[in-house]
Design an enzyme around this catalytic site. Structure first.
Site: not given
Ligand code: DGL
Length: 273
Positions: A7-8, A39-40, A70-72, A181-183
């Site tokens: 992930d990021s 990343y988003g 990471c969904n993004t 988003c996994t965060h």
């Molecule tokens: N955790 C990531 C996701 O699932 C991206 C978060 C990010 O880096 O903006 O999209």
């Protein structure tokens, strides 16, 4: 061989954690691309080049499969990476919109994600495909990624941020909240307080790990037979082999590893909400 998960940042540990309780016998590499988080809020081109670098790293580190946790990154780069790394299975996480719509029983569904995921064609197409009754709303929450990376999970600022972002929605009309988003899994306790009791939270990590297991099973690459249920975290947590990397640098520092252990404890608690 290893299962590579990345992930990021720390969001991908949601998926790593779920994989660890379902497959405690496997060896894992977890890679947080902390040099480039978030990343988003980046461009597609930037995210594609970061993801390419990580997948090359995984391919060079004896990985039998890679999970884009990471969904993004999945939204912008999964298809392209599959065409670039044909012999390496690449599994991506997506917002769990389909099961959420199926469970919503005519009530509304709120999908929260990063700006890049919300604006990507892939999510828009997914929504078009499953949302015949136009029940789905999309909301960007980039601030949560910053809170998570600072280790700030429960605070007045987190609550105020979410209250403000949710203030335009009549929450009583919703049945499902999709954590896209996994965060965002680190904040389930605050979401639980802010959302009405009928709102159910769902994310794609379990479905993605199940997909990973199916892929490894089909390739005869699972170390143990497919499990029926999750292992007890307390019993397995000290025996699982995971190496943690930050943008290619292995984390060996005791203090950092102890912080990572605390993140797993938080994720274990969040999993039960
Ligand atoms: N955790 C990531 C996701 O699932 C991206 C978060 C990010 O880096 O903006 O999209």
């Amino acid at each position: 061989m290893n299962i590579g998960i990345f992930d990021s940042g720390i969001g991908g540990m949601t998926l790593l954690h779920q994989a660890m309780v379902l497959m405690p016998h496997e060896n894992y590499i977890f890679y947080a691309d902390t040099d480039h988080v978030p990343y988003g809020t980046k461009t597609r081109e930037q995210v594609i080049s970061y993801v390419d670098e990580v997948i090359r790293f995984m391919a060079e580190h004896d990985c039998k499969a890679v999970v884009i946790a990471c969904n993004t990154a999945t939204a912008v780069a999964a298809e392209l990476m599959r065409s670039r790394y044909e012999s390496l299975p690449i599994i991506g996480i997506e917002p769990a919109v389909k099961p959420a719509v199926a469970e919503s029983r005519g009530k509304r569904v709120l999908v929260v994600a990063t700006p890049l995921t919300v604006h990507e064609k892939r999510l828009r197409k997914l929504v078009e495909r499953v949302d015949d009754a136009h029940l789905v709303d999309l909301l960007e929450l980039p601030g949560l990624v910053e809170f998570a990376e600072r280790g700030e999970f429960v605070s007045d600022s987190v609550t105020a941020y979410l209250r403000e972002r949710l203030s335009g929605y009549v929450l009583e009309h919703y049945r499902e909240l999709v954590l896209g988003c996994t965060h965002f899994n680190y904040f389930k306790d605050t979401f639980r307080v802010l959302m009405p009791p009928q709102v159910h939270m769902i994310d794609g990590s379990l479905g993605t790990v199940r997909q990973l297991m199916r892929v490894l099973h089909a390739r005869h690459e699972l170390l143990e037979p497919l499990p029926e249920t999750d292992a007890d975290w307390e019993q397995v947590k000290n025996g699982i082999c995971v190496r943690y990397y930050e943008s290619g640098r292995e984390i060996t520092d005791a203090a950092r590893l102890s912080t990572i252990r605390q993140l797993h404890e938080r994720l274990e608690n969040m999993r039960k909400i």
